[in-house]
Design a protein around this motif. Structure first.
Motif, PDB file in Angstrom:
ATOM      1  N   GLN A 225      35.589  42.218  41.349  1.00 31.11           N
ATOM      2  CA  GLN A 225      35.182  41.596  41.227  1.00 31.11           C
ATOM      3  C   GLN A 225      34.092  40.401  42.364  1.00 31.11           C
ATOM      4  N   MET A 262      36.365  34.756  34.869  1.00 31.44           N
ATOM      5  CA  MET A 262      37.245  35.390  36.034  1.00 31.44           C
ATOM      6  C   MET A 262      37.724  34.045  36.444  1.00 31.44           C
ATOM      7  N   ASP A 263      37.674  32.352  36.342  1.00 33.23           N
ATOM      8  CA  ASP A 263      38.364  30.992  36.637  1.00 33.23           C
ATOM      9  C   ASP A 263      39.339  31.230  35.809  1.00 33.23           C
ATOM     10  N   SER A 266      41.773  34.423  37.357  1.00 32.34           N
ATOM     11  CA  SER A 266      42.606  34.660  39.081  1.00 32.34           C
ATOM     12  C   SER A 266      43.972  33.858  38.757  1.00 32.34           C
TER      13      SER A 266
END
Ligand code: NAD
Length: 428
Positions: A225, A262-263, A266
């Motif tokens: 990550q 990634m955002d 999440s």
């Protein structure tokens, strides 16, 4: 004939023997470095919650401390063996040496399964482990840390027991403590960022702009990550990553050709590094078999899950486009696959160099704890970048100069530094 069981200590010794030959080490040096300096095997009796006494077996192995205090984690595992601990302690010696931090290599373990133990029972094991070793660990002697199935809570129980026995405050006796209780800022990011600092340097050497590259990862945990975040900040695009699905008991690869976000991911990510694949599909991700990560037509592959994941069965699935393999995990490549990668001329960043950001930041934690003065995150990450970059450059220069594989070059530097330290001290 029964299949021979994998013994990591045999592998670690075979790797060492290979470098010893290249470096033409004398017999005394070989004998010293093939074997741990010190080993402790002991019993930890615990009064269990049901009133019975159960005895757990604990270990600490210091492979070599010629370059500084021993450093290495403590694993809690039902299948822990002394040979695993010996191998891991030897690999710690080389990892600290290749990044040139003044530490030796150690590792510890307890044969136990934390899933079957209450918090009180785990605390008793931690305190018992320290009571057995209270004279043999210490801020300037041997410094444990978390590893498989141990965490910051276990470290704090161990620290508390050590300080109770020694009657003082010694935060530098152990690392992996929470920030605010002696831990270092930047530790969570350190391993993943370290991998990408080395990838950035490899790209420079190959004359490739990071903005023009794509990557595929195996694993989506702590290492991946943070590596993905930094690589994407630098302009790279990660098109695929794989993870282990606990519910289905199998692995999957999720893929988006425009780059994973990634955002966006999440909220559907759990603390074990797994995503909700139904939700991911709704976000436009393709869900493929777990093995698909290795077949992607990318520039960079980052195995960051488990050992032995690139092997004789799948190494030929690596696309022709792959120019760099950065080993985030420990030992992700089998000996046979390594030979093939070497023959294909893929630029390999070996595990004990690529993932050394973790131990480097643990060293920073030790330094901060010993001086009781704590650095900002920028300071930690800046120092981490300098150390990882210098280590990478030293290895790649040797590899180019001697026309040898990056893994061999890294081993040569590490083993030579440790042998020199032993020699300078008059041990050999
Ligand atoms: P983690 O537990 O946070 O994440 C592991 C990831 O691997 C998870 O996403 C999990 O779903 C995935 N995974 C497990 N089995 C898989 C499989 N069969 N196929 C695909 N994915 C699978 O672990 P981590 O801290 O990210 O560590 C990853 C590797 O890096 C390990 O080999 C570890 O020893 C090594 N390492 C970690 C650190 C560190 O500081 N965290 C330092 C040095 C080396």
């Amino acid at each position: 004939m029964a299949k021979k069981e994998y013994n990591p200590f045999e592998t670690a010794r075979a790797q060492f023997d290979n470098v010893a030959e290249i470096l033409n080490l004398d017999n005394g040096t070989r004998e010293l470095l093939r074997n741990p300096m010190r080993e402790y095997h002991f019993n930890i009796p615990v009064h269990m919650d049901n009133g019975e006494v159960k005895v757990f077996r604990g270990f600490r192995v210091c492979h070599n401390d010629a370059r500084g205090p021993g450093k290495g984690g403590i694993r809690f595992h039902p299948q822990e063996t002394i040979d695993t601990v010996r191998a891991l302690s030897m690999w710690m010696t080389w990892k600290c040496a290749v990044v040139d931090i003044p530490l030796g290599g150690s590792k510890g373990g307890v044969i136990c399964d934390p899933h079957q133990l209450s918090a009180r029972e785990q605390e008793q094991i931690c305190r018992g482990w320290v009571r057995q070793l209270s004279k043999d660990i210490g801020p300037l002697r041997d410094v444990p840390a978390p590893d498989v199935m141990t965490n910051a809570q276990h470290m704090l129980w161990m620290l508390d027991e050590y300080e109770t026995i020694h009657g003082g405050k010694y935060p530098g006796v152990i690392t992996g403590k929470p920030v605010g209780l002696g831990g270092s800022l930047g530790r969570t990011e350190a391993t993943g960022y370290g991998v990408i600092y080395t990838v950035r340097e490899a790209l420079k050497e190959l004359n490739i702009r990071v903005e023009d590259t794509t990557a595929s990862f195996q694993g989506f945990g702590n290492v991946s990550q943070y590596a993905i975040r930094l690589y994407q900040q630098m302009g790279g695009k990660v098109i695929a990553a794989s993870y282990w699905d606990q519910k289905d008991q199998k692995s999957y690869t999720f893929k988006k050709d425009t780059g994973i976000d990634m955002d966006e991911l999440s909220p559907i990510l759990d603390k074990f590094g797994a995503i909700d694949k139904n939700e991911a599909e709704k976000m436009g991700y393709e869900i493929l078999d777990g093995s698909a990560w290795i077949e992607q037509p990318v520039d960079i592959l980052v195995p960051a899950a488990l050992e032995n994941q690139i092997n004789a069965e799948n190494v030929n699935k690596i696309a022709d486009s792959v120019k760099i393999i950065a080993e985030g995990a420990n030992g992700p490549t089998s000996i046979e696959a390594d030979e093939e990668i070497k023959n294909r001329g893929i630029f390999l960043i070996p595990d004990f160099l690529a993932n050394a950001g973790g131990v480097t930041c643990s060293y920073f934690e030790q330094v901060q704890s010993n001086t009781n003065y704590y650095w900002s995150k920028d300071e930690v990450l800046g120092k981490l970048d300098s150390i990882m970059t210098a280590a990478f450059i030293a290895v790649s220069e040797l590899s180019r100069k001697k026309k040898i594989y990056m893994r061999d070059a890294a081993y040569m530097i590490a083993v030579d530094r440790v042998a020199q330290a032993c020699k300078s001290r008059g041990w050999i």
